[in-house]
Design an enzyme around this catalytic site. Structure first.
Site, mmCIF file in Angstrom:
data_model
loop_
_atom_site.group_PDB
_atom_site.id
_atom_site.type_symbol
_atom_site.label_atom_id
_atom_site.label_comp_id
_atom_site.label_asym_id
_atom_site.label_seq_id
_atom_site.Cartn_x
_atom_site.Cartn_y
_atom_site.Cartn_z
ATOM 1 N N HIS A 62 0.798 -1.228 0.000
ATOM 2 C CA HIS A 62 0.000 0.000 0.000
ATOM 3 C C HIS A 62 0.830 1.277 0.000
ATOM 4 O O HIS A 62 0.284 2.371 0.004
ATOM 5 C CB HIS A 62 -0.917 0.036 1.223
ATOM 6 C CG HIS A 62 -0.155 0.234 2.503
ATOM 7 N ND1 HIS A 62 0.462 -0.790 3.161
ATOM 8 C CD2 HIS A 62 0.104 1.349 3.223
ATOM 9 C CE1 HIS A 62 1.059 -0.321 4.245
ATOM 10 N NE2 HIS A 62 0.863 0.981 4.297
HETATM 11 C C1 UD1 Z 1 -1.886 5.560 5.511
HETATM 12 C C2 UD1 Z 1 -0.564 6.107 6.030
HETATM 13 C C3 UD1 Z 1 0.524 5.056 5.923
HETATM 14 C C4 UD1 Z 1 0.096 3.783 6.622
HETATM 15 C C5 UD1 Z 1 -1.257 3.319 6.095
HETATM 16 C C6 UD1 Z 1 -1.733 2.118 6.859
HETATM 17 C C7 UD1 Z 1 -0.090 8.509 5.736
HETATM 18 C C8 UD1 Z 1 0.654 9.512 4.947
HETATM 19 N N1 UD1 Z 1 -0.118 7.271 5.246
HETATM 20 O O1 UD1 Z 1 -1.716 5.257 4.133
HETATM 21 O O2 UD1 Z 1 1.707 5.534 6.541
HETATM 22 O O3 UD1 Z 1 1.081 2.804 6.401
HETATM 23 O O4 UD1 Z 1 -2.214 4.379 6.234
HETATM 24 O O5 UD1 Z 1 -2.659 1.376 6.130
HETATM 25 O O6 UD1 Z 1 -0.612 8.834 6.768
HETATM 26 N N2 UD1 Z 1 -9.147 4.422 1.606
HETATM 27 C C9 UD1 Z 1 -10.369 3.811 1.679
HETATM 28 N N3 UD1 Z 1 -10.873 3.512 2.910
HETATM 29 C C10 UD1 Z 1 -10.221 3.802 4.042
HETATM 30 C C11 UD1 Z 1 -8.979 4.436 3.966
HETATM 31 C C12 UD1 Z 1 -8.448 4.738 2.733
HETATM 32 O O7 UD1 Z 1 -11.010 3.522 0.669
HETATM 33 O O8 UD1 Z 1 -10.727 3.493 5.130
HETATM 34 C C13 UD1 Z 1 -8.559 4.719 0.269
HETATM 35 C C14 UD1 Z 1 -8.935 6.078 -0.281
HETATM 36 O O9 UD1 Z 1 -9.061 5.942 -1.658
HETATM 37 C C15 UD1 Z 1 -7.689 6.896 0.053
HETATM 38 C C16 UD1 Z 1 -6.567 5.889 -0.047
HETATM 39 O O10 UD1 Z 1 -7.137 4.673 0.394
HETATM 40 O O11 UD1 Z 1 -7.536 7.965 -0.833
HETATM 41 C C17 UD1 Z 1 -5.342 6.235 0.802
HETATM 42 O O12 UD1 Z 1 -5.697 6.449 2.165
HETATM 43 P P1 UD1 Z 1 -4.742 7.343 3.118
HETATM 44 O O13 UD1 Z 1 -5.217 7.270 4.506
HETATM 45 O O14 UD1 Z 1 -4.524 8.694 2.522
HETATM 46 O O15 UD1 Z 1 -3.347 6.650 2.993
HETATM 47 P P2 UD1 Z 1 -2.955 5.122 3.178
HETATM 48 O O16 UD1 Z 1 -2.403 4.662 1.883
HETATM 49 O O17 UD1 Z 1 -4.069 4.377 3.796
HETATM 50 N N1 UDP Z 2 -3.532 -6.017 8.769
HETATM 51 C C1 UDP Z 2 -4.795 -6.591 8.942
HETATM 52 N N2 UDP Z 2 -5.496 -6.984 7.831
HETATM 53 C C2 UDP Z 2 -4.996 -6.859 6.569
HETATM 54 C C3 UDP Z 2 -3.705 -6.295 6.408
HETATM 55 C C4 UDP Z 2 -3.011 -5.869 7.530
HETATM 56 O O1 UDP Z 2 -5.265 -6.744 10.061
HETATM 57 O O2 UDP Z 2 -5.685 -7.245 5.610
HETATM 58 C C5 UDP Z 2 -2.814 -5.533 9.968
HETATM 59 C C6 UDP Z 2 -1.447 -6.145 10.178
HETATM 60 O O3 UDP Z 2 -1.538 -7.327 10.959
HETATM 61 C C7 UDP Z 2 -0.696 -5.049 10.897
HETATM 62 C C8 UDP Z 2 -1.316 -3.780 10.347
HETATM 63 O O4 UDP Z 2 -2.554 -4.153 9.776
HETATM 64 O O5 UDP Z 2 -0.934 -5.088 12.288
HETATM 65 C C9 UDP Z 2 -0.400 -3.180 9.315
HETATM 66 O O6 UDP Z 2 -1.053 -2.145 8.672
HETATM 67 P P1 UDP Z 2 -0.548 -1.554 7.284
HETATM 68 O O7 UDP Z 2 0.260 -2.560 6.550
HETATM 69 O O8 UDP Z 2 -1.750 -1.008 6.614
HETATM 70 O O9 UDP Z 2 0.325 -0.289 7.720
HETATM 71 P P2 UDP Z 2 1.873 -0.095 8.116
HETATM 72 O O10 UDP Z 2 2.198 -1.043 9.198
HETATM 73 O O11 UDP Z 2 2.691 -0.306 6.878
HETATM 74 O O12 UDP Z 2 1.937 1.321 8.539
#
Ligand code: UD1
Ligand code: UDP
Length: 362
Positions: A204
């Site tokens: 992601h």
């Molecule tokens: C964010 C964090 C990243 C973290 C990740 C965990 C920042 C800059 N990034 O990235 O560090 O590793 O969360 O998963 O804070 N979306 C949905 N539903 C949701 C959330 C997001 O559909 O509940 C989609 C939307 O299209 C959105 C995109 O995901 O535009 C990105 O979401 P965003 O929270 O901006 O960044 P992440 O990639 O989730």
């Molecule tokens: N995770 C989860 N379901 C999923 C993918 C990830 O519960 O389908 C959990 C995973 O076990 C970990 C956390 O989400 O605890 C990691 O989140 P993510 O990879 O989105 O973010 P990051 O750790 O890179 O910030």
């Protein structure tokens, strides 16, 4: 003492859960403040259910958007909320925009800030998370680092006051929930998988999934991994990645099974029994290291070098040949490394340090 715990994304909910549990055990007065950065059921509510967390006092519902707009909306909402709730300390966890907004709003209001998982550095400022890490560490009063390496990163930047090496709360989160996960309905059976018979993948990161060429590379690599190893590749897809798969019109190779994101308990089961993980997630690099599952990291750098040093992880980027090389190496690896992320009990250590801090400040 009144704590405000600010959180907004999937990993923050998971890693803050052990701190919440400890605050409950100690009978402390605390509230959860949700920014709403993640909002889909399977990126948000399912974690509150799985981890049996209390409902947030408030959800600012900021949702998705460009970095500035998203962080700005959070700042406005958090400031207004703190003016009402008057916390004695604000705790944030990790490196997301929610963490930056939580720490900045509090620091400007002279509310002490505790940063859980401080001191991590990828030394790559192209990552939005790296900017957040550096900024938050420099405005925090208490810095809870998972390892000595992260404490040394802070020292190099002149941050020495308030630094405590507590271990990573993910160790608590995994240990406290693994048995519960195993008792749950059998996710593997539901997916027709056998223990050790599949590779788990997640992706992601902005630098990977917002780039059509890097995404295409990873897809090619996943197809080749499935072909060469004969293992299924299971891929719970993050919504950001799902959106870009569609936008870039990329085709998922055969034997790569795309599924919806899973709740923590189901995911933990899938992770614990995987032959290997292929990921760009920070949390997965750690969890695999704790669970004894080899990890191949689809990035050019990691802020978790401890996992590489003990032989649990290799960082390979996204070029298919390098990914395959990493997979071959890690599938043949011994899984007997010692976990470098600290002992269980980080949640308790963090709460004790916060209480001591309050006494000395009062
Ligand atoms: C964010 C964090 C990243 C973290 C990740 C965990 C920042 C800059 N990034 O990235 O560090 O590793 O969360 O998963 O804070 N979306 C949905 N539903 C949701 C959330 C997001 O559909 O509940 C989609 C939307 O299209 C959105 C995109 O995901 O535009 C990105 O979401 P965003 O929270 O901006 O960044 P992440 O990639 O989730
Ligand atoms: N995770 C989860 N379901 C999923 C993918 C990830 O519960 O389908 C959990 C995973 O076990 C970990 C956390 O989400 O605890 C990691 O989140 P993510 O990879 O989105 O973010 P990051 O750790 O890179 O910030």
């Amino acid at each position: 003492m009144r704590f405000s715990l600010v959180l907004g994304t999937r990993p923050e909910i998971v890693k803050m859960a052990p701190v919440v549990r400890q605050l409950q055990l100690c009978g402390e007065d605390f509230e959860l403040v949700h920014t709403g950065q993640h909002y889909s059921y399977d990126m948000d509510q399912v974690f509150f259910q799985d981890l049996r967390l209390p409902r947030p006092t408030v959800n600012l519902e900021v949702g998705s958007g460009p970095h500035g707009a998203q962080t700005g909306r959070m700042l406005v909402g958090l400031e207004a909320h703190f003016l009402r709730s008057r916390p004695d300390m604000v705790l944030v966890q990790g490196d997301t925009n929610t963490v930056l907004a939580g720490a900045l709003a509090a620091a400007k209001m002279n509310i002490p800030v505790g940063h859980v998982e401080a001191g991590l550095r990828s030394f790559d400022r192209r990552m939005p998370e790296e900017i957040n890490r550096v900024l938050v560490d420099h405005i925090s009063d208490l810095l809870f680092t998972p390892t000595e390496t992260s404490a040394q990163n802070l020292e190099r930047e002149g941050v020495t006051k308030g630094v405590h090496v507590t271990g990573n709360t993910i160790v608590d989160a995994v240990r406290q929930n693994l048995r519960l996960a195993e008792e749950r309905d059998d996710v593997l059976r539901g997916l027709g998988l056998s223990s050790g018979g599949y590779v788990l993948t997640t992706m992601h990161r902005q630098e990977n999934v917002d780039s059509p060429s890097r995404m295409a590379n990873v897809l090619r690599a996943l197809g080749q991994v499935a072909g060469e190893t004969g293992l299924d590749v299971v891929w719970p897809v993050h919504p950001r990645t799902r959106k870009n798969l569609d936008n870039f019109q990329l085709k998922v190779p055969q034997r790569v099974r795309v599924i919806e994101p899973l709740g923590f308990l189901q995911f933990l089961q899938l992770e614990a029994r995987a032959a290997l993980a292929l990921t760009d997630s920070g949390g997965l690099q750690e969890e695999c290291c704790i669970l004894g599952v080899p990890c191949v990291t689809l990035r050019d750098s990691t802020e978790r070098p401890e996992t590489v040093r003990v032989g649990a992880n290799v960082v390979v980027g996204t070029e298919p040949e390098r990914v395959l090389e990493g997979v071959r190496r890690m599938l043949g690896s011994q899984r007997d490394w010692a976990c470098p992320l600290g002992q269980e009990g980080a949640g308790a250590r963090i709460v004790t340090i916060c209480r001591e801090f309050r006494k000395t400040e009062a």
